[in-house]
Design a protein around this motif. Structure first.
Motif, mmCIF file in Angstrom:
data_model
loop_
_atom_site.group_PDB
_atom_site.id
_atom_site.type_symbol
_atom_site.label_atom_id
_atom_site.label_comp_id
_atom_site.label_asym_id
_atom_site.label_seq_id
_atom_site.Cartn_x
_atom_site.Cartn_y
_atom_site.Cartn_z
ATOM 1 N N TRP A 63 0.836 -1.196 0.000
ATOM 2 C CA TRP A 63 0.000 0.000 0.000
ATOM 3 C C TRP A 63 0.881 1.260 0.000
ATOM 4 O O TRP A 63 1.653 1.488 0.932
ATOM 5 N N PRO A 64 0.750 2.084 -1.006
ATOM 6 C CA PRO A 64 1.599 3.286 -1.095
ATOM 7 C C PRO A 64 1.455 4.218 0.093
ATOM 8 O O PRO A 64 2.438 4.805 0.558
ATOM 9 N N TRP A 65 0.220 4.409 0.588
ATOM 10 C CA TRP A 65 0.011 5.326 1.684
ATOM 11 C C TRP A 65 0.731 4.853 2.949
ATOM 12 O O TRP A 65 1.305 5.655 3.699
ATOM 13 N N LEU A 66 0.685 3.518 3.183
ATOM 14 C CA LEU A 66 1.369 2.976 4.362
ATOM 15 C C LEU A 66 2.888 3.038 4.199
ATOM 16 O O LEU A 66 3.617 3.340 5.155
ATOM 17 N N SER A 67 3.355 2.792 2.990
ATOM 18 C CA SER A 67 4.784 2.883 2.730
ATOM 19 C C SER A 67 5.296 4.305 2.964
ATOM 20 O O SER A 67 6.368 4.514 3.542
ATOM 21 N N ALA A 68 4.487 5.296 2.502
ATOM 22 C CA ALA A 68 4.877 6.686 2.701
ATOM 23 C C ALA A 68 4.872 7.057 4.183
ATOM 24 O O ALA A 68 5.744 7.808 4.662
ATOM 25 N N LEU A 69 3.903 6.524 4.931
ATOM 26 C CA LEU A 69 3.820 6.808 6.361
ATOM 27 C C LEU A 69 5.017 6.229 7.100
ATOM 28 O O LEU A 69 5.619 6.900 7.965
ATOM 29 N N VAL A 70 5.389 5.008 6.780
ATOM 30 C CA VAL A 70 6.550 4.382 7.417
ATOM 31 C C VAL A 70 7.829 5.136 7.057
ATOM 32 O O VAL A 70 8.709 5.342 7.906
ATOM 33 N N ALA A 71 7.922 5.545 5.788
ATOM 34 C CA ALA A 71 9.109 6.298 5.363
ATOM 35 C C ALA A 71 9.220 7.625 6.116
ATOM 36 O O ALA A 71 10.311 8.029 6.530
ATOM 37 N N ALA A 72 8.085 8.303 6.304
ATOM 38 C CA ALA A 72 8.095 9.575 7.034
ATOM 39 C C ALA A 72 8.527 9.367 8.488
ATOM 40 O O ALA A 72 9.297 10.163 9.045
ATOM 41 N N ALA A 73 8.032 8.280 9.097
ATOM 42 C CA ALA A 73 8.423 7.983 10.478
ATOM 43 C C ALA A 73 9.914 7.674 10.570
ATOM 44 O O ALA A 73 10.593 8.090 11.519
ATOM 45 N N SER A 74 10.441 6.969 9.580
ATOM 46 C CA SER A 74 11.876 6.644 9.576
ATOM 47 C C SER A 74 12.719 7.892 9.411
ATOM 48 O O SER A 74 13.747 8.060 10.079
ATOM 49 N N VAL A 75 12.287 8.796 8.532
ATOM 50 C CA VAL A 75 13.027 10.047 8.338
ATOM 51 C C VAL A 75 13.006 10.884 9.616
ATOM 52 O O VAL A 75 14.025 11.484 10.011
ATOM 53 N N ALA A 76 11.844 10.921 10.281
ATOM 54 C CA ALA A 76 11.749 11.669 11.538
ATOM 55 C C ALA A 76 12.690 11.098 12.598
ATOM 56 O O ALA A 76 13.326 11.845 13.348
ATOM 57 N N SER A 77 12.800 9.774 12.654
ATOM 58 C CA SER A 77 13.706 9.149 13.624
ATOM 59 C C SER A 77 15.162 9.482 13.304
ATOM 60 O O SER A 77 15.975 9.681 14.217
ATOM 61 N N LEU A 78 15.490 9.564 12.016
ATOM 62 C CA LEU A 78 16.853 9.944 11.636
ATOM 63 C C LEU A 78 17.161 11.377 12.051
ATOM 64 O O LEU A 78 18.272 11.677 12.522
ATOM 65 N N VAL A 79 16.185 12.265 11.884
ATOM 66 C CA VAL A 79 16.388 13.660 12.271
ATOM 67 C C VAL A 79 16.558 13.777 13.784
ATOM 68 O O VAL A 79 17.424 14.524 14.272
ATOM 69 N N LEU A 80 15.755 13.031 14.545
ATOM 70 C CA LEU A 80 15.884 13.053 15.999
ATOM 71 C C LEU A 80 17.245 12.510 16.438
ATOM 72 O O LEU A 80 17.867 13.043 17.369
#
Length: 227
Positions: free
Chosen positions: A63-80
Motif C-alpha cells: 500500500w503506497p500510503w502505508l509505505s509513505a507513512l513508514v518512510a516519514a516515520a523513519s526520516v523523523a527518527s533519523l532527524v531526531l
C-alpha cells in the motif's frame, strides 16, 4: 564580561550549528574542550540500519500510503537521532577564568570553580562508557571512556539528565573523570592555577640552597696572597 554558564541552545538550533561546524556561543575569554572522538560510530550504524529498513519496507509494503507513512516515520527518527548527536556537539565543556563548566546532552552537568580544583591529570580509563556517580566520583565518558581525572578540594553539585526520571543522576562529587579530545590541553589549562604555589615553593627552596652554598665557600688564603 565573563558568563558563568555557556549559552544553551535547543535541539534544532544545535542541529543547525552542527551542520555549520559551530558550537553554542561562549564568552570571549573562555576555552572550548570538545569530546566528540568516537561518538559517531553508533549513530552512523543506527542511521544505516534505518535507511536499509526504509528500502526493504518500501519494497515489501503493497500500500503506497502505508509505505509513505513508514518512510516519514523513519526520516523523523533519523532527524531526531542527528539532533541528539548535535546537542552534544554544540555544547562542549567550557573553561572560563572562573570555572570549568561540564556539559552532557546539551545540559550543564556541573560548574566547578577553578579555585576548588586541586589537581588534573591525564588518566585514560576504558571500563565505563555511561555516566555514573559512585562514592563522590562523577564519570562523564563516551564510547572511549574518560581521559582526564580532576580532583576538587570541596564537593560540587552535579546533575546528569536522562530520558527517564529514574535514570537521572544527581548529588555531589569531589572528583571527576571526563572525556575530552585533547586531554593534554585541558590538563595544561588547569594546572597553572593549581601548581603555581608549589612551583613558587620549589623556586624558593632552590634559591635558599644556592644562598646557603654560596655562604659556605671559604676562600683559600694561598690564593688570596697571589698577585
Amino acid at each position: 564580561m565573563t558568563v558563568d554558564f555557556p549559552v544553551q541552545v535547543g535541539r534544532w538550533h544545535s542541529l543547525v550549528l552542527w551542520t555549520r561546524g559551530q558550537h553554542a556561543p561562549i564568552a570571549a575569554d573562555s576555552i572550548v574542550f570538545t569530546a566528540t572522538r568516537g561518538t559517531l560510530g553508533l549513530p552512523v550504524m543506527f542511521g544505516a540500519a534505518t535507511v536499509i529498513e526504509m528500502v526493504v519496507l518500501h519494497l515489501l509494503i503493497p500500500w503506497p500510503w502505508l509505505s509513505a507513512l513508514v518512510a516519514a516515520a523513519s526520516v523523523a527518527s533519523l532527524v531526531l537521532l542527528a539532533s541528539s548527536v548535535a546537542l552534544n556537539r554544540a555544547h562542549p565543556h567550557v573553561l572560563s577564568p572562573e570555572a570549568l563548566v561540564l556539559s552532557m546532552s546539551g545540559t550543564v552537568v556541573a560548574r566547578v570553580d577553578r579555585a576548588d580544583i586541586v589537581s588534573a591529570r591525564i588518566h585514560r580509563r576504558y571500563g565505563v562508557v555511561s555516566p555514573a556517580l559512585d562514592e563522590g566520583r562523577l564519570v562523564l565518558p563516551n564510547q572511549d571512556g574518560t581521559t582526564v581525572d580532576i580532583e576538587l578540594s570541596s564537593a560540587a553539585e552535579v546533575v546528569v539528565p536522562a530520558l527517564l526520571q529514574r535514570w537521572r543522576i544527581s548529588g555531589f562529587a569531589h572528583s571527576f573523570g571526563v572525556q575530552v579530545d585533547d586531554p593534554a590541553a585541558l590538563v595544561a589549562a588547569l594546572t597553572p592555577a593549581t601548581a603555581a604555589p608549589e612551583v613558587e615553593r620549589r623556586s624558593r627552596r632552590v634559591a635558599n640552597n644556592r644562598t646557603n652554598n654560596a655562604s659556605t665557600v671559604i676562600p683559600d688564603p694561598a690564593q688570596m696572597g697571589e698577585v
